[in-house]
Scaffold this motif. Structure first.
Motif, short mmCIF file in Angstrom:
data_model
loop_
_atom_site.label_atom_id
_atom_site.label_comp_id
_atom_site.label_asym_id
_atom_site.label_seq_id
_atom_site.Cartn_x
_atom_site.Cartn_y
_atom_site.Cartn_z
N LEU A 8 28.53 42.20 86.16
CA LEU A 8 28.65 42.74 84.80
C LEU A 8 27.50 42.27 83.91
O LEU A 8 26.96 43.03 83.11
CB LEU A 8 30.00 42.35 84.19
CG LEU A 8 31.23 43.06 84.76
CD1 LEU A 8 32.50 42.50 84.14
CD2 LEU A 8 31.13 44.57 84.50
N VAL A 9 27.15 40.99 84.06
CA VAL A 9 26.01 40.46 83.30
C VAL A 9 24.73 41.20 83.68
O VAL A 9 23.93 41.58 82.82
CB VAL A 9 25.86 38.95 83.54
CG1 VAL A 9 24.55 38.44 82.94
CG2 VAL A 9 27.04 38.19 82.95
N GLY A 10 24.55 41.44 84.98
CA GLY A 10 23.37 42.17 85.43
C GLY A 10 23.32 43.58 84.88
O GLY A 10 22.28 44.04 84.42
N LEU A 11 24.47 44.26 84.87
CA LEU A 11 24.52 45.60 84.31
C LEU A 11 24.24 45.59 82.81
O LEU A 11 23.59 46.49 82.28
CB LEU A 11 25.89 46.23 84.58
CG LEU A 11 26.19 46.59 86.04
CD1 LEU A 11 27.61 47.14 86.16
CD2 LEU A 11 25.19 47.60 86.58
N GLY A 12 24.76 44.57 82.13
CA GLY A 12 24.51 44.45 80.69
C GLY A 12 23.03 44.26 80.40
O GLY A 12 22.49 44.87 79.47
N VAL A 13 22.37 43.42 81.17
CA VAL A 13 20.93 43.20 80.97
C VAL A 13 20.15 44.46 81.29
O VAL A 13 19.18 44.82 80.59
CB VAL A 13 20.45 42.02 81.83
CG1 VAL A 13 18.94 41.85 81.70
CG2 VAL A 13 21.15 40.73 81.42
N LEU A 14 20.56 45.18 82.34
CA LEU A 14 19.89 46.43 82.67
C LEU A 14 20.07 47.46 81.56
O LEU A 14 19.15 48.22 81.24
CB LEU A 14 20.45 46.99 83.99
CG LEU A 14 20.00 46.27 85.26
CD1 LEU A 14 20.72 46.84 86.47
CD2 LEU A 14 18.49 46.37 85.45
N PHE A 15 21.27 47.51 80.96
CA PHE A 15 21.50 48.43 79.85
C PHE A 15 20.56 48.10 78.68
O PHE A 15 19.96 49.00 78.08
CB PHE A 15 22.95 48.35 79.39
CG PHE A 15 23.28 49.28 78.25
CD1 PHE A 15 23.64 50.59 78.49
CD2 PHE A 15 23.20 48.84 76.93
CE1 PHE A 15 23.94 51.46 77.44
CE2 PHE A 15 23.48 49.69 75.87
CZ PHE A 15 23.85 51.01 76.13
N ILE A 16 20.45 46.81 78.36
CA ILE A 16 19.56 46.40 77.26
C ILE A 16 18.11 46.75 77.59
O ILE A 16 17.36 47.22 76.73
CB ILE A 16 19.71 44.89 77.00
CG1 ILE A 16 21.13 44.59 76.49
CG2 ILE A 16 18.67 44.41 76.00
CD1 ILE A 16 21.43 43.12 76.35
N ALA A 17 17.71 46.53 78.87
CA ALA A 17 16.34 46.86 79.27
C ALA A 17 16.08 48.35 79.14
O ALA A 17 15.03 48.77 78.63
CB ALA A 17 16.10 46.40 80.70
N GLY A 18 17.03 49.17 79.60
CA GLY A 18 16.87 50.62 79.47
C GLY A 18 16.84 51.05 78.02
O GLY A 18 16.09 51.96 77.64
N TRP A 19 17.65 50.41 77.19
CA TRP A 19 17.67 50.69 75.75
C TRP A 19 16.29 50.42 75.13
O TRP A 19 15.76 51.24 74.38
CB TRP A 19 18.74 49.83 75.08
CG TRP A 19 18.85 49.99 73.59
CD1 TRP A 19 17.98 49.52 72.65
CD2 TRP A 19 19.87 50.69 72.86
NE1 TRP A 19 18.40 49.85 71.38
CE2 TRP A 19 19.55 50.56 71.47
CE3 TRP A 19 21.02 51.36 73.23
CZ2 TRP A 19 20.36 51.12 70.49
CZ3 TRP A 19 21.82 51.91 72.24
CH2 TRP A 19 21.49 51.79 70.89
N MET A 20 15.71 49.27 75.46
CA MET A 20 14.42 48.89 74.89
C MET A 20 13.31 49.82 75.36
O MET A 20 12.44 50.21 74.57
CB MET A 20 14.11 47.44 75.27
CG MET A 20 15.06 46.42 74.67
SD MET A 20 14.76 44.74 75.25
CE MET A 20 13.12 44.46 74.56
N LEU A 21 13.31 50.18 76.65
CA LEU A 21 12.27 51.07 77.16
C LEU A 21 12.36 52.45 76.52
O LEU A 21 11.35 53.06 76.17
CB LEU A 21 12.38 51.18 78.68
CG LEU A 21 11.96 49.94 79.48
CD1 LEU A 21 12.22 50.16 80.96
CD2 LEU A 21 10.49 49.59 79.24
N SER A 22 13.59 52.96 76.38
CA SER A 22 13.76 54.28 75.79
C SER A 22 13.37 54.27 74.31
O SER A 22 12.73 55.22 73.82
CB SER A 22 15.22 54.74 75.93
OG SER A 22 15.55 54.90 77.29
N LYS A 23 13.72 53.22 73.62
CA LYS A 23 13.34 53.12 72.21
C LYS A 23 11.84 53.05 72.06
O LYS A 23 11.25 53.68 71.16
CB LYS A 23 14.00 51.89 71.58
CG LYS A 23 13.78 51.77 70.09
CD LYS A 23 14.53 50.58 69.51
CE LYS A 23 14.31 50.48 68.00
NZ LYS A 23 15.06 49.32 67.43
#
Length: 220
Positions: free
Chosen positions: A176-191
């Motif tokens: 879950l922590v890994g998925l959360g970090v991946l979500f944040i990474a995808g958020w930052m790249l898309s932004k």
């Protein structure tokens, strides 16, 4: 010289470089935290997993840091070669062709003869002050940054194993922590790219979930 230093610092701090290095390190670590569920449970197995994950990311971080320096050196050598070829070009048309070849295809197609000629003249003037393609302090700082990003991305995944005694629960929480970090990474790249952040975060998290499932399935 100041502008060159600013360009090197900008490359080190590039958001895409930073986020993708974290993603690489995270996925490498997840190959270990995902397979712990099929390994022998217990403190010894968890300790072996954490050492293996850290050792893998240490090796990957070192290799990626060296590749960062190699890419930087090759890029500068290529730029110097381009300036030399422009200076030795027989006519303006030949120089414009060299610049068009060096540019990305879409930019080269959009640039007209006037823009190419203006850029050619500026580069020819700059080529009168040749700078040897060598690595500087900022480049090695960037390589250290790449190494640390890859290595430090391991720790969020192993923290649950340090805090919890139940291996199965620690595995789920780590995922879950890994998925959360991946979500944040995808958020930052898309932004950064100007796209919708939540879509990028969701896409990155789903991709991570698929990878975790594949890893566990392949592990038995």
């Amino acid at each position: 010289m100041q502008s060159t230093g600013e360009q090197k610092r900008a490359r080190v701090l590039d958001p895409v470089d930073r986020v993708t290095e974290v993603i690489f390190g995270l996925l490498m670590a997840m190959t270990f935290t995902g397979t712990i569920s099929v390994a022998t449970s217990g403190q010894e197995a968890e300790r072996t997993m954490m050492i293996a994950a850290l050792g893998c990311n240490l090796a990957w971080g070192l290799a990626d840091a060296v590749m960062y320096l190699l890419r930087t050196l090759i890029e500068r050598t290529r730029n110097r070669t381009l300036r030399t070829n422009l200076r030795d070009a027989t006519d303006a048309a030949a120089g414009q062709a060299l610049i068009a070849e060096a540019l990305p295809p879409r930019l080269a197609a959009a640039a007209g003869p006037e823009e190419l000629e203006s850029l050619r003249r500026r580069l020819v003037e700059y080529s009168s002050m040749p700078v040897p393609p060598r690595l500087g302090w900022d480049d090695f700082r960037g390589a250290v940054g790449v190494f640390l990003l890859v290595v430090l991305s391991t720790f969020p995944l192993v923290v649950p194993f340090l805090l919890l005694d139940q291996t199965a629960l620690a595995v789920r929480l780590s995922n879950l922590v890994g998925l959360g970090v991946l979500f944040i990474a995808g958020w930052m790249l898309s932004k950064y790219a100007g796209a919708k952040p939540w879509q990028g975060g969701l896409a990155m998290a789903v991709t991570g979930a698929v990878l975790i499932t594949a890893i566990i399935a392949l592990g038995g």
